[in-house]
Design a protein around this motif. Structure first.
Motif, PDB file in Angstrom:
ATOM      1  N   ALA A 136      18.451   3.809  -3.137  1.00  0.00           N
ATOM      2  CA  ALA A 136      17.140   4.447  -3.167  1.00  0.00           C
ATOM      3  C   ALA A 136      17.051   5.372  -4.374  1.00  0.00           C
ATOM      4  N   GLN A 137      15.826   5.693  -4.723  1.00  0.00           N
ATOM      5  CA  GLN A 137      15.650   6.562  -5.888  1.00  0.00           C
ATOM      6  C   GLN A 137      16.230   7.950  -5.620  1.00  0.00           C
ATOM      7  N   LYS A 138      16.004   8.423  -4.372  1.00  0.00           N
ATOM      8  CA  LYS A 138      16.610   9.700  -3.997  1.00  0.00           C
ATOM      9  C   LYS A 138      17.498   9.450  -2.792  1.00  0.00           C
TER      10      LYS A 138
ATOM     11  N   GLY B   3       7.857  -0.297 -15.526  1.00  0.00           N
ATOM     12  CA  GLY B   3       6.545   0.233 -15.174  1.00  0.00           C
ATOM     13  C   GLY B   3       6.579   1.735 -15.240  1.00  0.00           C
ATOM     14  N   PRO B   4       5.443   2.355 -15.595  1.00  0.00           N
ATOM     15  CA  PRO B   4       5.411   3.805 -15.669  1.00  0.00           C
ATOM     16  C   PRO B   4       5.654   4.432 -14.302  1.00  0.00           C
ATOM     17  N   SER B   5       6.006   5.701 -14.333  1.00  0.00           N
ATOM     18  CA  SER B   5       6.248   6.439 -13.099  1.00  0.00           C
ATOM     19  C   SER B   5       5.006   6.396 -12.214  1.00  0.00           C
ATOM     20  N   GLY B   6       5.188   6.117 -10.943  1.00  0.00           N
ATOM     21  CA  GLY B   6       4.067   6.071 -10.019  1.00  0.00           C
ATOM     22  C   GLY B   6       3.398   4.714  -9.960  1.00  0.00           C
ATOM     23  N   SER B   7       3.910   3.738 -10.717  1.00  0.00           N
ATOM     24  CA  SER B   7       3.248   2.430 -10.734  1.00  0.00           C
ATOM     25  C   SER B   7       3.604   1.590  -9.512  1.00  0.00           C
ATOM     26  N   GLY B   8       4.686   1.932  -8.823  1.00  0.00           N
ATOM     27  CA  GLY B   8       5.000   1.216  -7.595  1.00  0.00           C
ATOM     28  C   GLY B   8       6.334   0.497  -7.594  1.00  0.00           C
ATOM     29  N   LYS B   9       7.247   0.863  -8.499  1.00  0.00           N
ATOM     30  CA  LYS B   9       8.552   0.191  -8.542  1.00  0.00           C
ATOM     31  C   LYS B   9       9.330   0.442  -7.247  1.00  0.00           C
ATOM     32  N   SER B  10       9.386   1.701  -6.843  1.00  0.00           N
ATOM     33  CA  SER B  10      10.125   2.017  -5.623  1.00  0.00           C
ATOM     34  C   SER B  10       9.494   1.319  -4.430  1.00  0.00           C
ATOM     35  N   THR B  11       8.158   1.269  -4.427  1.00  0.00           N
ATOM     36  CA  THR B  11       7.455   0.610  -3.328  1.00  0.00           C
ATOM     37  C   THR B  11       7.878  -0.851  -3.215  1.00  0.00           C
ATOM     38  N   VAL B  12       7.948  -1.537  -4.364  1.00  0.00           N
ATOM     39  CA  VAL B  12       8.338  -2.951  -4.344  1.00  0.00           C
ATOM     40  C   VAL B  12       9.756  -3.111  -3.806  1.00  0.00           C
TER      41      VAL B  12
ATOM     42  N   ARG C 163       0.823  -1.207   0.000  1.00  0.00           N
ATOM     43  CA  ARG C 163       0.000   0.000   0.000  1.00  0.00           C
ATOM     44  C   ARG C 163       0.856   1.255   0.000  1.00  0.00           C
ATOM     45  N   THR C 164       0.238   2.387  -0.337  1.00  0.00           N
ATOM     46  CA  THR C 164       0.937   3.670  -0.259  1.00  0.00           C
ATOM     47  C   THR C 164       1.218   3.955   1.224  1.00  0.00           C
ATOM     48  N   PRO C 165       2.186   4.835   1.499  1.00  0.00           N
ATOM     49  CA  PRO C 165       2.528   5.090   2.909  1.00  0.00           C
ATOM     50  C   PRO C 165       1.319   5.486   3.746  1.00  0.00           C
ATOM     51  N   ASP C 166       0.359   6.175   3.177  1.00  0.00           N
ATOM     52  CA  ASP C 166      -0.823   6.552   3.963  1.00  0.00           C
ATOM     53  C   ASP C 166      -1.838   5.405   4.038  1.00  0.00           C
ATOM     54  N   ARG C 167      -1.537   4.281   3.437  1.00  0.00           N
ATOM     55  CA  ARG C 167      -2.329   3.050   3.514  1.00  0.00           C
ATOM     56  C   ARG C 167      -3.704   3.170   2.847  1.00  0.00           C
ATOM     57  N   LEU C 168      -3.921   4.258   2.131  1.00  0.00           N
ATOM     58  CA  LEU C 168      -5.250   4.465   1.567  1.00  0.00           C
ATOM     59  C   LEU C 168      -5.463   3.653   0.299  1.00  0.00           C
ATOM     60  N   ARG C 169      -4.367   3.400  -0.439  1.00  0.00           N
ATOM     61  CA  ARG C 169      -4.535   2.800  -1.738  1.00  0.00           C
ATOM     62  C   ARG C 169      -3.546   1.654  -1.870  1.00  0.00           C
ATOM     63  N   ALA C 170      -3.979   0.573  -2.492  1.00  0.00           N
ATOM     64  CA  ALA C 170      -3.061  -0.538  -2.752  1.00  0.00           C
ATOM     65  C   ALA C 170      -2.302  -0.242  -4.037  1.00  0.00           C
ATOM     66  N   VAL C 171      -0.966  -0.288  -3.966  1.00  0.00           N
ATOM     67  CA  VAL C 171      -0.151  -0.049  -5.146  1.00  0.00           C
ATOM     68  C   VAL C 171      -0.057  -1.347  -5.949  1.00  0.00           C
ATOM     69  N   LEU C 172      -0.017  -2.462  -5.207  1.00  0.00           N
ATOM     70  CA  LEU C 172       0.163  -3.757  -5.826  1.00  0.00           C
ATOM     71  C   LEU C 172      -0.819  -4.732  -5.183  1.00  0.00           C
TER      72      LEU C 172
HETATM   73  P1  ADP Z   1       7.459   4.409  -8.939  1.00  0.00           P
HETATM   74  O1  ADP Z   1       8.723   4.147  -8.191  1.00  0.00           O
HETATM   75  O2  ADP Z   1       7.049   3.294  -9.826  1.00  0.00           O
HETATM   76  O3  ADP Z   1       7.487   5.691  -9.668  1.00  0.00           O
HETATM   77  P2  ADP Z   1       6.373   4.609  -6.291  1.00  0.00           P
HETATM   78  O4  ADP Z   1       6.577   3.260  -5.727  1.00  0.00           O
HETATM   79  O5  ADP Z   1       7.329   5.654  -5.889  1.00  0.00           O
HETATM   80  O6  ADP Z   1       6.276   4.523  -7.877  1.00  0.00           O
HETATM   81  O7  ADP Z   1       4.915   5.113  -5.884  1.00  0.00           O
HETATM   82  C1  ADP Z   1       3.796   4.271  -5.960  1.00  0.00           C
HETATM   83  C2  ADP Z   1       2.544   5.056  -5.703  1.00  0.00           C
HETATM   84  O8  ADP Z   1       2.510   5.433  -4.335  1.00  0.00           O
HETATM   85  C3  ADP Z   1       2.462   6.310  -6.521  1.00  0.00           C
HETATM   86  O9  ADP Z   1       1.268   6.285  -7.241  1.00  0.00           O
HETATM   87  C4  ADP Z   1       2.454   7.426  -5.531  1.00  0.00           C
HETATM   88  O10 ADP Z   1       1.523   8.392  -5.900  1.00  0.00           O
HETATM   89  C5  ADP Z   1       2.044   6.757  -4.240  1.00  0.00           C
HETATM   90  N1  ADP Z   1       2.658   7.384  -3.074  1.00  0.00           N
HETATM   91  C6  ADP Z   1       3.981   7.526  -2.866  1.00  0.00           C
HETATM   92  N2  ADP Z   1       4.204   8.124  -1.672  1.00  0.00           N
HETATM   93  C7  ADP Z   1       2.998   8.366  -1.133  1.00  0.00           C
HETATM   94  C8  ADP Z   1       2.548   8.939   0.098  1.00  0.00           C
HETATM   95  N3  ADP Z   1       3.414   9.415   1.014  1.00  0.00           N
HETATM   96  N4  ADP Z   1       1.220   8.993   0.301  1.00  0.00           N
HETATM   97  C9  ADP Z   1       0.336   8.510  -0.608  1.00  0.00           C
HETATM   98  N5  ADP Z   1       0.700   7.961  -1.755  1.00  0.00           N
HETATM   99  C10 ADP Z   1       2.000   7.884  -2.034  1.00  0.00           C
END
Ligand code: ADP
Ligand code: MG
Length: 574
Positions: free
Chosen positions: A429-431, A383-392, A357-366
């Motif tokens: 890390a990405q940054k 995967g496109p930007s924002g798709s969740g690569k960094s999250t994985v 899930r996203t850090p705020d837990r509101l949405r499932a990324v995967l």
């Molecule tokens: P990628 O690395 O593929 O570009 P990320 O893993 O960084 O994607 O992000 C996955 C999703 O999580 C994105 O859609 C982003 O909008 C969301 N996201 C990232 N950080 C937060 C946060 N702090 N709160 C809510 N959503 C977030």
């Protein structure tokens, strides 16, 4: 039952006593010795006055006694200074110990731990709240022992000389701590509130300072200034609350001390003019003088204690606040494991039904992702930007919570001891964050004790040496906290250089070649591939050229993770 926070703080305070060592003992003994010398001095002074006035002795006969008084005065002043210096040294030693402990505790804590303190709050705990212990060890502790012992010693000396005065002292002196304790109950509450307001203010202030540029760019200065003003206003109110109680308790003390001194003066005076006949033997001038000289001294240690009484409350509140911010009061420095010296055997990884899930837990990324990477395989994550690569990638090394089963080497992630996990994995890390130090130091962070030659070789492999040569001090050029002065791609390469100093079995790289021209990308990827031979490698990337060099590719799309054919080996962007 959990112990009351009050008692944990008191216990933590007691456990710190031992760290004061010899200076703390000197700080406590010196004033007690000074107190005993004081009795001698007062007695000699009363003796000189008695002999001069009552017996009319010539000045020459009194000279030795006067010399003794001067000597005692000097000795007491010396003892006072020694005690004070020792108190400061003891407090410094204890604060240093506590800061080191807290710092290594913070470093040793898992980044996986939930509810980690923000950096502002942690800084406030280590810098400000530890400072709150200063007064307790430097002043309160010596004062408390003086207050507990000296009035008793004085009373015991005076009692056989004059029972009325002795009883008066021994009865009135304990009244003072009693009333002060009553007032002190309120003080603890007020001080706790003040400590909390202080840490709120400093946390807020330092967090905002770090984001200053962003705040300015978006014109948020006014709103943030208002927030800081509000926090400091709260601190002011709380501080005044503490001061009010401090004034009240010293007023109580002064009242009783004045009463005691006046009582002695009245008693001596009335006995001299033959109004009172409580003594069997006549009161000599010497004894009367001695009683008058000692009267204020009996209350002095208590007055001193009152002046430093709030130091104890401040120290306890400080420790409670540290505990609140860091989650625990570490008892001893946790040993920092040497994470770089573990073997780098390749690690296989498997995800089954993993939801991230996203850090705020509101949405499932995967959603319910399945993925298997065998040991030694090199995999691209597309995967496109924002798709969740960094999250994985972050989830793979335990920096994100996950649902489902995620195993490394067949072991669920949660079963990996923190130090082993860090030793055997590497995440770019990405940054990445660079610290304010030289480039060489930033690279060397990856392996304490790395030699200059090793650092230079790592810099070569990550294509850092090329741009570093153009900087004023080469690899010794200082860079800022966020790599200020370096471009995003350069900072990324400095962070990548760390990889070559490590011996990880699982290497996760988050867009290692973003913002790089093709030739540099080729060079760096070749170095990475060479280094990652026999290790497991996952690279999140947009570059088809990078992906085409891997053994397999996976793509995230619409919350699902699917294996995808390797792109053909030609240039392009995913
Ligand atoms: P990628 O690395 O593929 O570009 P990320 O893993 O960084 O994607 O992000 C996955 C999703 O999580 C994105 O859609 C982003 O909008 C969301 N996201 C990232 N950080 C937060 C946060 N702090 N709160 C809510 N959503 C977030
Ligand atoms: Mg990303």
């Amino acid at each position: 039952m959990t112990p009351k926070p009050e008692t944990t703080a008191a216990k933590a305070l007691n456990s710190l006593h031992g760290k004061g060592g010899m200076p703390l003992i000197i700080a406590i003994i010196a004033p007690l010795l000074g107190g005993v010398l004081l009795v001698w001095q007062a007695w000699t002074l009363a003796d000189v006055l008695g002999r001069a006035i009552e017996m009319g002795e010539p000045a020459s006969a009194l000279l030795p006694a006067i010399g003794l008084i001067l000597g005692l005065l000097l000795l007491r002043a010396g003892l006072g200074a020694l005690g004070e210096q020792a108190g400061i040294a003891a407090a410094e030693a204890i604060k240093l110990h506590l800061r080191t402990t807290l710092f290594s505790h913070m470093l040793a804590r898992s980044p996986r731990a939930a509810g980690r303190a923000g950096s502002g709050a942690a800084a406030s705990a280590i810098v400000d709240q530890v400072e709150a212990l200063d007064g307790y060890f430097a002043r309160y502790l010596p004062a408390a022992l003086q207050a507990a012992l000296l009035p008793l010693i004085f009373g015991a000396i005076i009692l056989p000389l004059d029972w009325v005065a002795g009883v008066l002292f021994l009865v009135t002196a304990p009244l003072i701590p009693l009333f002060m304790a009553l007032v002190g109950w309120g003080a603890q509450v007020a001080t706790d509130r003040q400590a909390r307001a202080l840490s709120h203010l400093s946390a807020r202030f330092s967090d905002r300072l770090r984001g200053l540029l962003t705040l300015k760019l978006f014109g948020r200065e006014d709103a943030e200034t208002a927030g800081v003003v509000e926090a400091s206003e709260a601190l002011r109110r709380r501080t005044l609350g503490v001061l009010r109680i401090a004034f009240l308790s010293s007023a109580v003390l002064e009242f009783f001390a004045a009463l005691g001194v006046a009582g002695i003066a009245l008693y001596v005076g009335l006995t001299f003019i033959d109004f009172l006949h409580l003594r069997t033997s006549p009161l000599t001038l010497q004894l009367g003088m001695f009683l008058l000289l000692m009267a204020p001294e009996v209350y002095n240690p208590l007055r001193l204690l009152a002046a430093h009484y709030h130091d104890r409350a401040t120290a306890k509140a400080g420790l409670l606040e540290i505990e609140r911010q860091l989650g625990a009061l570490p008892a001893a420095p946790a040993p920092l494991a040497d994470i770089a010296s573990r073997p780098g055997a390749a690690i296989d990884l498997a995800l089954s039904n993993v939801t991230l899930r996203t850090p705020d837990r509101l949405r499932a990324v995967l959603h319910d992702a399945k993925l298997a990477v065998s040991a030694g395989q090199h995999v691209a994550l597309l995967g496109p930007s924002g798709s969740g690569k960094s999250t994985v990638l972050e989830a793979l090394v335990g920096l994100r919570d996950h649902e489902g089963v995620l195993t490394l080497d067949g072991r669920p992630l949660a079963d990996w001891p923190e130090t082993e996990l860090r030793a055997r994995t590497f995440l770019l890390a990405q940054k990445p964050r660079l610290v304010h130090a030289s480039i060489a130091h930033n690279i060397g962070l990856a392996r304490p004790g790395a030699s200059r030659v090793e650092i230079e070789r790592a810099a070569d492999q990550a294509a850092v040496s090329g741009f570093a040569a153009a900087l004023p001090d080469g690899l010794d050029t200082l860079i800022g906290e966020d790599g200020v002065g370096l471009s995003g791609g350069q900072a990324q390469r400095v962070a990548l250089a760390r990889l070559f100093l490590r011996d990880a079995g699982l290497i996760l790289l988050d867009e290692p070649t973003a913002h790089l021209e093709a030739s540099l990308e080729d060079e760096i990827m070749a170095a990475i591939r060479r280094y990652a031979e026999g290790r497991t490698l996952v690279v999140a990337t947009h570059s088809l050229a990078v992906a085409s060099r891997m053994d397999k590719a996976w793509r995230i799309a619409g919350g699902t993770l699917l294996e995808t054919p390797l792109p053909a080996r030609k240039r392009g962007v995913a």
